[in-house]
Design a protein around this motif. Structure first.
Motif, PDB file in Angstrom:
ATOM      1  N   TYR A 114       4.389   5.618  -5.514  1.00  0.00           N
ATOM      2  CA  TYR A 114       4.302   5.720  -6.869  1.00  0.00           C
ATOM      3  C   TYR A 114       3.166   6.544  -7.375  1.00  0.00           C
ATOM      4  CZ  TYR A 114       4.170   4.139 -11.669  1.00  0.00           C
ATOM      5  OH  TYR A 114       4.432   3.828 -13.289  1.00  0.00           O
ATOM      6  N   GLU A 115       2.046   6.562  -7.027  1.00  0.00           N
ATOM      7  CA  GLU A 115       1.087   7.451  -7.530  1.00  0.00           C
ATOM      8  C   GLU A 115       1.326   8.952  -7.220  1.00  0.00           C
ATOM      9  OE1 GLU A 115      -2.374   5.969  -5.592  1.00  0.00           O
ATOM     10  OE2 GLU A 115      -2.382   4.151  -6.644  1.00  0.00           O
ATOM     11  N   THR A 157       5.034  -4.701  -5.833  1.00  0.00           N
ATOM     12  CA  THR A 157       5.404  -4.578  -7.119  1.00  0.00           C
ATOM     13  C   THR A 157       5.127  -3.135  -7.171  1.00  0.00           C
ATOM     14  OG1 THR A 157       3.063  -4.805  -7.143  1.00  0.00           O
ATOM     15  CG2 THR A 157       4.306  -6.871  -7.811  1.00  0.00           C
ATOM     16  N   MET A 158       5.705  -2.456  -8.082  1.00  0.00           N
ATOM     17  CA  MET A 158       5.558  -0.880  -8.564  1.00  0.00           C
ATOM     18  C   MET A 158       5.389  -1.025 -10.007  1.00  0.00           C
ATOM     19  SD  MET A 158       8.088   2.247  -7.991  1.00  0.00           S
ATOM     20  CE  MET A 158       8.079   2.143  -6.328  1.00  0.00           C
ATOM     21  N   VAL A 192       0.965  -1.291   0.192  1.00  0.00           N
ATOM     22  CA  VAL A 192       0.000   0.000  -0.035  1.00  0.00           C
ATOM     23  C   VAL A 192       0.918   1.181   0.033  1.00  0.00           C
ATOM     24  CG1 VAL A 192      -1.613   1.436   1.421  1.00  0.00           C
ATOM     25  CG2 VAL A 192      -2.096  -1.130   1.066  1.00  0.00           C
ATOM     26  N   LEU A 193       1.844   1.336   0.949  1.00  0.00           N
ATOM     27  CA  LEU A 193       2.803   2.623   0.791  1.00  0.00           C
ATOM     28  C   LEU A 193       3.460   2.638  -0.415  1.00  0.00           C
ATOM     29  CD1 LEU A 193       4.155   1.975   4.512  1.00  0.00           C
ATOM     30  CD2 LEU A 193       2.462   3.441   3.809  1.00  0.00           C
ATOM     31  N   THR A 194       3.975   1.343  -0.939  1.00  0.00           N
ATOM     32  CA  THR A 194       4.496   1.814  -2.336  1.00  0.00           C
ATOM     33  C   THR A 194       3.794   2.066  -3.388  1.00  0.00           C
ATOM     34  OG1 THR A 194       6.266  -0.273  -1.666  1.00  0.00           O
ATOM     35  CG2 THR A 194       5.875   0.380  -4.151  1.00  0.00           C
ATOM     36  N   ASN A 195       2.491   1.611  -3.433  1.00  0.00           N
ATOM     37  CA  ASN A 195       1.519   2.278  -4.488  1.00  0.00           C
ATOM     38  C   ASN A 195       1.371   3.753  -4.128  1.00  0.00           C
ATOM     39  OD1 ASN A 195       1.029  -0.450  -5.540  1.00  0.00           O
ATOM     40  ND2 ASN A 195      -0.484  -0.778  -4.422  1.00  0.00           N
TER      41      ASN A 195
END
Length: 52
Positions: free
Chosen positions: A16-17, A46-47, A10-13
């Motif tokens: 990225y956004e 994943t990113m 969630v933090l990576t998403n």
């Protein structure tokens, strides 16, 4: 979901956004995820649909 929960995906998403809003791009080859855990947890993150 609260950022303090620490879910790596969630933090990576979110990163990225938000970065995309400012024209920042990430290199999958140069990006790494580090998790600080006392329980020896492993996870796939994943990113942009690519595994880090």
């Amino acid at each position: 979901m609260d950022c303090a929960s620490g879910d790596p995906q969630v933090l990576t998403n979110r990163l990225y956004e938000r970065a995309g809003l400012y024209g920042i791009e990430f290199s999958r080859e140069k990006s790494k995820i580090m998790i600080n855990s006392e329980t020896h947890t492993s996870t796939d993150v994943t990113m942009n649909c690519e595994k880090l």
